[in-house]
Design a protein around this motif. Structure first.
Motif, mmCIF file in Angstrom:
data_model
loop_
_atom_site.group_PDB
_atom_site.id
_atom_site.type_symbol
_atom_site.label_atom_id
_atom_site.label_comp_id
_atom_site.label_asym_id
_atom_site.label_seq_id
_atom_site.Cartn_x
_atom_site.Cartn_y
_atom_site.Cartn_z
ATOM 1 N N THR A 24 0.856 -1.192 0.000
ATOM 2 C CA THR A 24 0.000 0.000 0.000
ATOM 3 C C THR A 24 0.889 1.238 0.000
ATOM 4 O O THR A 24 2.094 1.148 0.273
ATOM 5 C CB THR A 24 -0.905 0.033 1.244
ATOM 6 O OG1 THR A 24 -0.083 0.121 2.433
ATOM 7 C CG2 THR A 24 -1.781 -1.197 1.318
ATOM 8 N N GLU A 25 0.316 2.386 -0.306
ATOM 9 C CA GLU A 25 1.024 3.669 -0.198
ATOM 10 C C GLU A 25 0.221 4.566 0.720
ATOM 11 O O GLU A 25 -0.812 5.107 0.335
ATOM 12 C CB GLU A 25 1.207 4.300 -1.581
ATOM 13 C CG GLU A 25 2.179 3.543 -2.464
ATOM 14 C CD GLU A 25 2.540 4.308 -3.731
ATOM 15 O OE1 GLU A 25 3.394 5.210 -3.657
ATOM 16 O OE2 GLU A 25 1.949 4.003 -4.777
ATOM 17 N N GLU A 26 0.692 4.707 1.936
ATOM 18 C CA GLU A 26 -0.010 5.478 2.956
ATOM 19 C C GLU A 26 0.942 6.482 3.577
ATOM 20 O O GLU A 26 2.114 6.574 3.208
ATOM 21 C CB GLU A 26 -0.574 4.526 4.023
ATOM 22 C CG GLU A 26 -1.530 3.475 3.480
ATOM 23 C CD GLU A 26 -1.928 2.462 4.533
ATOM 24 O OE1 GLU A 26 -1.429 2.586 5.678
ATOM 25 O OE2 GLU A 26 -2.705 1.548 4.217
ATOM 26 N N ASN A 54 3.717 -0.876 3.804
ATOM 27 C CA ASN A 54 3.578 0.516 3.400
ATOM 28 C C ASN A 54 4.855 0.944 2.666
ATOM 29 O O ASN A 54 5.912 1.102 3.279
ATOM 30 C CB ASN A 54 3.334 1.391 4.637
ATOM 31 C CG ASN A 54 3.098 2.848 4.285
ATOM 32 O OD1 ASN A 54 3.306 3.278 3.150
ATOM 33 N ND2 ASN A 54 2.679 3.627 5.281
ATOM 34 N N ILE A 55 4.749 1.126 1.355
ATOM 35 C CA ILE A 55 5.908 1.486 0.530
ATOM 36 C C ILE A 55 6.571 2.756 1.033
ATOM 37 O O ILE A 55 7.799 2.841 1.139
ATOM 38 C CB ILE A 55 5.474 1.654 -0.944
ATOM 39 C CG1 ILE A 55 5.001 0.306 -1.513
ATOM 40 C CG2 ILE A 55 6.615 2.222 -1.791
ATOM 41 C CD1 ILE A 55 4.338 0.412 -2.874
ATOM 42 N N ASN A 56 5.762 3.755 1.348
ATOM 43 C CA ASN A 56 6.310 5.035 1.798
ATOM 44 C C ASN A 56 7.061 4.904 3.126
ATOM 45 O O ASN A 56 8.057 5.593 3.357
ATOM 46 C CB ASN A 56 5.188 6.071 1.926
ATOM 47 C CG ASN A 56 4.564 6.406 0.584
ATOM 48 O OD1 ASN A 56 5.229 6.340 -0.461
ATOM 49 N ND2 ASN A 56 3.289 6.752 0.578
ATOM 50 N N LYS A 59 10.497 3.301 2.408
ATOM 51 C CA LYS A 59 11.388 4.281 1.787
ATOM 52 C C LYS A 59 11.888 5.298 2.816
ATOM 53 O O LYS A 59 13.075 5.644 2.843
ATOM 54 C CB LYS A 59 10.663 4.986 0.639
ATOM 55 C CG LYS A 59 10.438 4.103 -0.582
ATOM 56 C CD LYS A 59 9.412 4.696 -1.546
ATOM 57 C CE LYS A 59 9.879 6.006 -2.146
ATOM 58 N NZ LYS A 59 8.885 6.511 -3.145
ATOM 59 N N HIS A 117 8.721 -6.212 -5.665
ATOM 60 C CA HIS A 117 8.956 -4.797 -5.373
ATOM 61 C C HIS A 117 10.405 -4.643 -4.932
ATOM 62 O O HIS A 117 10.905 -5.423 -4.113
ATOM 63 C CB HIS A 117 8.021 -4.314 -4.267
ATOM 64 C CG HIS A 117 6.578 -4.334 -4.667
ATOM 65 N ND1 HIS A 117 5.838 -3.197 -4.864
ATOM 66 C CD2 HIS A 117 5.735 -5.374 -4.936
ATOM 67 C CE1 HIS A 117 4.612 -3.521 -5.210
ATOM 68 N NE2 HIS A 117 4.515 -4.838 -5.259
ATOM 69 N N TYR A 156 12.952 3.228 -5.685
ATOM 70 C CA TYR A 156 11.953 2.158 -5.593
ATOM 71 C C TYR A 156 11.413 1.873 -6.984
ATOM 72 O O TYR A 156 11.214 2.792 -7.794
ATOM 73 C CB TYR A 156 10.803 2.568 -4.672
ATOM 74 C CG TYR A 156 9.589 1.685 -4.795
ATOM 75 C CD1 TYR A 156 9.541 0.429 -4.188
ATOM 76 C CD2 TYR A 156 8.470 2.101 -5.545
ATOM 77 C CE1 TYR A 156 8.433 -0.388 -4.323
ATOM 78 C CE2 TYR A 156 7.363 1.289 -5.683
ATOM 79 C CZ TYR A 156 7.349 0.038 -5.067
ATOM 80 O OH TYR A 156 6.249 -0.775 -5.206
#
Length: 450
Positions: A24-26, A54-56, A59, A117, A156
């Motif tokens: 997800t991106e949150e 959570n990708i964010n 990162k 990913h 990413y």
């Protein structure tokens, strides 16, 4: 030799049962900034233990790490002919971590990521990422954009972004990048710029450093070693096939501060324990049963193979507030449980009476902690040895041994017979010099091996 350790160059990836990973991106919540490379690995293990990644957050976590060469320089190799992939960590099927060493003017092929990913952190030098798209009319590749990746940069990508190539364009400087792949993949597709059919490529590791890295620092669990145990519902997990799988699974279950007793027990029960996977660790002794360290874990647990020769047994002992899981791999053992001596029993020197005895057969799993009581474990067979696999959380160096006749107790040092298949020779603290009339003799300090 044992299956854990450095592999030969070009070691192929092993096929693992992968856990489902959902991304997800949150927004990014609060997190503890990693202060060294081992804390980076610990934090990633915790992030990837969540059901939704959570990708964010990943990162931001990687971006917060201030790179220190002394942290990682012993875990990367270089090759004059190709860039290198050095495995650092495996995350129970959900992710893996590697360091990639790029010599001068080395580059990858143009490739996809097999629906994985990829997170990348620059540790040293500079790299160029070139992203490509396929022209539907000519079937040739077209450059979409280029990025310059300098030290500390985080990148990413996934297959929806397109294909890419990573290159070190410097003629005088090497480069090192940290890569996290989720889920890990065993093959990918390679492409040529002028089109044509993509080429199937099997992925390999140049070197495996996961065992050496895990021994480097007990700080893999960050700075908080407090573990809370509870009995919860057992969730789905990959059945371990090898001792490496057992270690990886335990690393996953003990990556958080909340450990599900039932989950660990079910995981240990699912391990069939092929003798070929553990026999290199199984060293017996004629006079005492042996504790053979397989893995030091992450500071929250350790993994030990205990070998019981015929008619050998432990003393009655506690576990120093540790939790103990025991899996029978070969033969059978008898576990006898005792209550803690009461003050009245201590004052009267009353004998300790067993309250329960259980026969542990091959494949069974037992669990104990100090709230359950004290116990003695022994091999009653006069014809067959026995082997058991023990998980202790947290690891302990001292425990109490009890005299069955009167309930008396003494402190005992916990020792190893071998560590990682290497014999441990103890002179101290097992023996202390004692002076008697100007002559030295040696007093044996009691120790326990279960």
């Amino acid at each position: 030799m044992a299956t854990l350790g450095i592999a030969q160059s070009g070691n192929p990836l092993q096929s693992n049962e992968l856990s489902a990973v959902h991304f997800t991106e949150e927004g990014v919540g609060e997190f503890r900034k990693p202060e060294n490379f081992t804390e980076v690995v610990s934090g990633l293990t915790k992030l990837f233990s969540e059901k939704n990644i959570n990708i964010n957050h990943v990162k931001a976590y990687l971006n917060s790490y201030d790179v220190k060469k002394e942290d990682w320089q012993n875990f990367v190799t270089f090759d004059d002919n190709k860039y290198t992939r050095n495995l650092i960590w495996e995350g129970n099927g959900k992710f893996n971590i590697m360091l990639v060493g790029w010599n001068k003017n080395q580059a990858s092929s143009i490739h996809d990521h097999s629906k994985s990913h990829c997170f990348m952190k620059m540790l040293d030098g500079k790299l160029t990422e070139t992203v490509y798209q396929i022209n539907k009319e000519s079937c040739k590749l077209e450059t979409k954009r280029k990025y310059q990746l300098e030290k500390n940069t985080v990148a990413y990508t996934n297959d929806s972004f397109g294909l890419h190539r990573i290159s070190n364009n410097s003629a005088n400087q090497q480069a090192v990048s940290l890569h996290i792949y989720s889920p890990p993949f065993q093959s990918c597709q390679q492409f040529e710029e002028d089109g044509g059919k993509p080429k199937h490529c099997e992925m390999t590791y140049t070197a495996l450093f996961k065992e050496q890295f895990s021994r480097l620092e007990r700080g893999l669990v960050m700075r908080d070693h407090k573990v809370n145990f509870s009995e919860g519902t057992v969730s789905e997990f990959a059945t371990p096939q090898t001792m490496s799988d057992v270690v990886d699974g335990l690393m996953h279950f003990f990556s958080t501060n909340d450990v599900n007793i039932n989950q660990v027990r079910a995981f240990m029960e699912s391990y069939e324990g092929d003798k070929n996977q553990w026999q290199d660790y199984a060293l017996f002794d004629q006079y005492k049963y042996t504790r053979n360290l397989i893995h030091e874990g992450n500071g929250k647990f350790n993994l030990i193979l205990v070998c019981w020769n015929k008619t050998q047994s432990s003393s009655i002992h506690d576990h120093s507030n540790s939790h103990c899981f025991m899996k029978m791999l070969d033969g059978s053992l008898s576990e006898t449980l005792y209550n803690w001596p009461t003050d009245e029993e201590k004052s009267s020197n009353a004998a300790m009476m067993p309250i329960r005895s259980v026969q542990l057969k091959k494949g069974s799993v037992a669990y104990i902690n100090d709230s359950i009581g004290l116990h003695r474990v022994g091999n009653k067979s006069e014809v067959q040895g026995a082997v058991s696999l023990h998980v202790y959380s947290p690891p302990f160096q001292m425990c109490q041994s009890f005299n069955e006749k009167n309930g008396g107790k003494m402190n005992c040092t916990v020792t190893y017979h071998t560590k990682f298949c290497e014999k441990v020779n103890y002179v101290s603290p097992l023996f202390h010099p004692v002076v008697h009339s100007h002559k030295y003799c040696f007093q044996l300090v009691s120790h326990i091996v279960c």
